[in-house]
Design a protein around this motif. Sequence first.
Motif, PDB file in Angstrom:
ATOM      1  N   VAL A  64      -0.422  13.655  -1.264  1.00  0.00           N
ATOM      2  CA  VAL A  64      -1.127  12.406  -1.518  1.00  0.00           C
ATOM      3  C   VAL A  64      -1.653  12.496  -2.849  1.00  0.00           C
ATOM      4  O   VAL A  64      -2.203  13.685  -3.317  1.00  0.00           O
ATOM      5  CB  VAL A  64      -2.262  12.612  -0.506  1.00  0.00           C
ATOM      6  N   ASP A  65      -1.850  11.494  -3.703  1.00  0.00           N
ATOM      7  CA  ASP A  65      -2.243  11.323  -4.932  1.00  0.00           C
ATOM      8  C   ASP A  65      -3.864  10.979  -4.794  1.00  0.00           C
ATOM      9  O   ASP A  65      -3.836   9.853  -4.103  1.00  0.00           O
ATOM     10  CB  ASP A  65      -1.433  10.505  -5.670  1.00  0.00           C
ATOM     11  N   MET A  66      -4.964  11.830  -5.329  1.00  0.00           N
ATOM     12  CA  MET A  66      -6.269  11.304  -4.956  1.00  0.00           C
ATOM     13  C   MET A  66      -6.448   9.980  -5.832  1.00  0.00           C
ATOM     14  O   MET A  66      -7.306   9.303  -5.498  1.00  0.00           O
ATOM     15  CB  MET A  66      -7.183  12.364  -5.530  1.00  0.00           C
ATOM     16  N   LEU A  67      -5.670   9.702  -6.785  1.00  0.00           N
ATOM     17  CA  LEU A  67      -5.988   8.371  -7.243  1.00  0.00           C
ATOM     18  C   LEU A  67      -5.610   7.365  -6.472  1.00  0.00           C
ATOM     19  O   LEU A  67      -6.214   6.133  -6.304  1.00  0.00           O
ATOM     20  CB  LEU A  67      -5.449   8.124  -8.705  1.00  0.00           C
ATOM     21  N   HIS A  68      -4.602   7.483  -5.566  1.00  0.00           N
ATOM     22  CA  HIS A  68      -4.260   6.345  -4.724  1.00  0.00           C
ATOM     23  C   HIS A  68      -5.271   6.359  -3.511  1.00  0.00           C
ATOM     24  O   HIS A  68      -5.654   5.109  -3.221  1.00  0.00           O
ATOM     25  CB  HIS A  68      -2.890   6.843  -4.014  1.00  0.00           C
ATOM     26  N   ASP A  72       0.992  -1.401   0.092  1.00  0.00           N
ATOM     27  CA  ASP A  72      -0.101  -0.096   0.015  1.00  0.00           C
ATOM     28  C   ASP A  72       0.895   1.342   0.097  1.00  0.00           C
ATOM     29  O   ASP A  72       1.455   1.394   1.110  1.00  0.00           O
ATOM     30  CB  ASP A  72      -0.743  -0.129   1.217  1.00  0.00           C
ATOM     31  N   PRO A  73       0.913   2.076  -1.200  1.00  0.00           N
ATOM     32  CA  PRO A  73       1.430   3.279  -1.232  1.00  0.00           C
ATOM     33  C   PRO A  73       1.204   4.200  -0.237  1.00  0.00           C
ATOM     34  O   PRO A  73       2.068   5.335   0.178  1.00  0.00           O
ATOM     35  CB  PRO A  73       1.400   3.706  -2.640  1.00  0.00           C
ATOM     36  N   LEU A  74      -0.108   4.245   0.437  1.00  0.00           N
ATOM     37  CA  LEU A  74      -0.340   5.117   1.731  1.00  0.00           C
ATOM     38  C   LEU A  74      -0.126   4.761   3.085  1.00  0.00           C
ATOM     39  O   LEU A  74      -0.539   5.322   4.067  1.00  0.00           O
ATOM     40  CB  LEU A  74      -1.869   5.346   1.277  1.00  0.00           C
ATOM     41  N   ALA A  75       0.305   3.638   2.975  1.00  0.00           N
ATOM     42  CA  ALA A  75       0.338   2.673   4.349  1.00  0.00           C
ATOM     43  C   ALA A  75       1.150   3.825   5.404  1.00  0.00           C
ATOM     44  O   ALA A  75       0.852   3.949   6.562  1.00  0.00           O
ATOM     45  CB  ALA A  75       1.081   1.590   4.537  1.00  0.00           C
TER      46      ALA A  75
END
Length: 411
Positions: free
Chosen positions: A296-300, A13-16
């Motif tokens: 933060v990228d909203m697509l992520h 997960d890139p947002l972890a």
Amino acid sequence: MNFDEIITLDKADPLAKKRLEFDLPANTIYLDGNSLGALPKSVKSRVAEVVSQQWGNDLIKSWNSHNWIDLPIKVGEKIAPLIGAAQGQVICCDSISVNLFKLLCSALKLNSERTVVLSTKDNFPTDLYMVQGLSDLLGPDLCQLQMVEEQDIQKNLTESVAVLLLTQVNFRTGKLLDMAKLTQLAHEKGILVIWDLAHSAGALPVELDTCEADFAVGCGYKYLNGGPGSPAFLYVAKRHQEAVKQPLCGWMGHAKPFAFDANYQPSPNINQFQCGTPSVISMSVLDAALDVWQDVDMLHIRNKSEALADVFINLVKVHHCLHELILCSPDDVKLRGSQLAFSHDAAFAICQALIEKSVIADFRAPNILRFGFTPLYTSFEDIWLAVTTLVSIVESEQYKEQRFNVALKVT
Ligand SMILES: *Cc1c(COP(=O)(O)O)cnc(C)c1O
């Protein structure tokens, strides 16, 4: 799906790592960030600074030296990229309800040949109440509320409708409306559109400018994590700003508030939509909270939100004891926001039992159990643990115990 697969999803997960920017209580699974976002760590030091230094020490000088006076614009501009708005169109102020009043009046005035405000029966009640109040004030010759089912919006876009008032993501079911299409269809009939982004801003990519939206409102305390009672925001498309006139003519919306002129002269830009003195402490909290979005990228966000909900649904499906939980959200992930709703006759009691076991979800009358997914800080492991807890409560019928069936003032 097994626990190892869940852990693999968290690892990929890139947002972890974003979760580390939040102060979350230990051993709690928080699936209610769609009602009250969690506390970003940066907020604590900012509050201390605003209260002790700016207010305590610098006192009234802070309006200039700490730019308190520009907070509504500054915070609005931080929100703008999250909702697809170019500069000069978003301002942070008041609550959604109050902002709706301003925008409803503005839109009705721009479209004054018409009287109908069209909305949905299942819109969030405050949106409908604000139209009802305005209708009482102005009388039915100037404002009438028409409520239709979500699937009937399109066929009710007629030439008597002045304003279409829609919430992009239904607060109960999580159903996502097609902003681009509905805005375009409304415009073809000369209808102005107000979008309520309470469950969209920070939850999924929003493209107000690309969709040519006219007006929008949204919430600071849900996915934007601005804290309880955080000020809201509103959007007015640049093309309307010259002609528009809102009725809550407070001094902060005046072109020159510190001229102290007896006659009201609206600010020629988005500033007109302020009313009274901004709530500096709350707005500073929201300002600090918004910094977590910088990289933060909203697509992520969207990808993770879809994946979290899919995992939740799949885990519910494999547990036979959960078959009485009926999914009320659309099956198609593309038609959902970032939450899931399940109906169950004992939804309230199940929710109370979950909360006692530190799985925080919420209940929406009459029979909806709602789980919100906030990709910045919800992990796949959280989903696994939440469903495991749900299974234990339902299988054991523990939710039937008396203490889980006592009504509460806030649900
Ligand atoms: C949460 C929510 C609101 C809240 O309105 P406030 O006036 O800011 O309390 C309004 N509309 C929708 C759709 C909501 O979900």
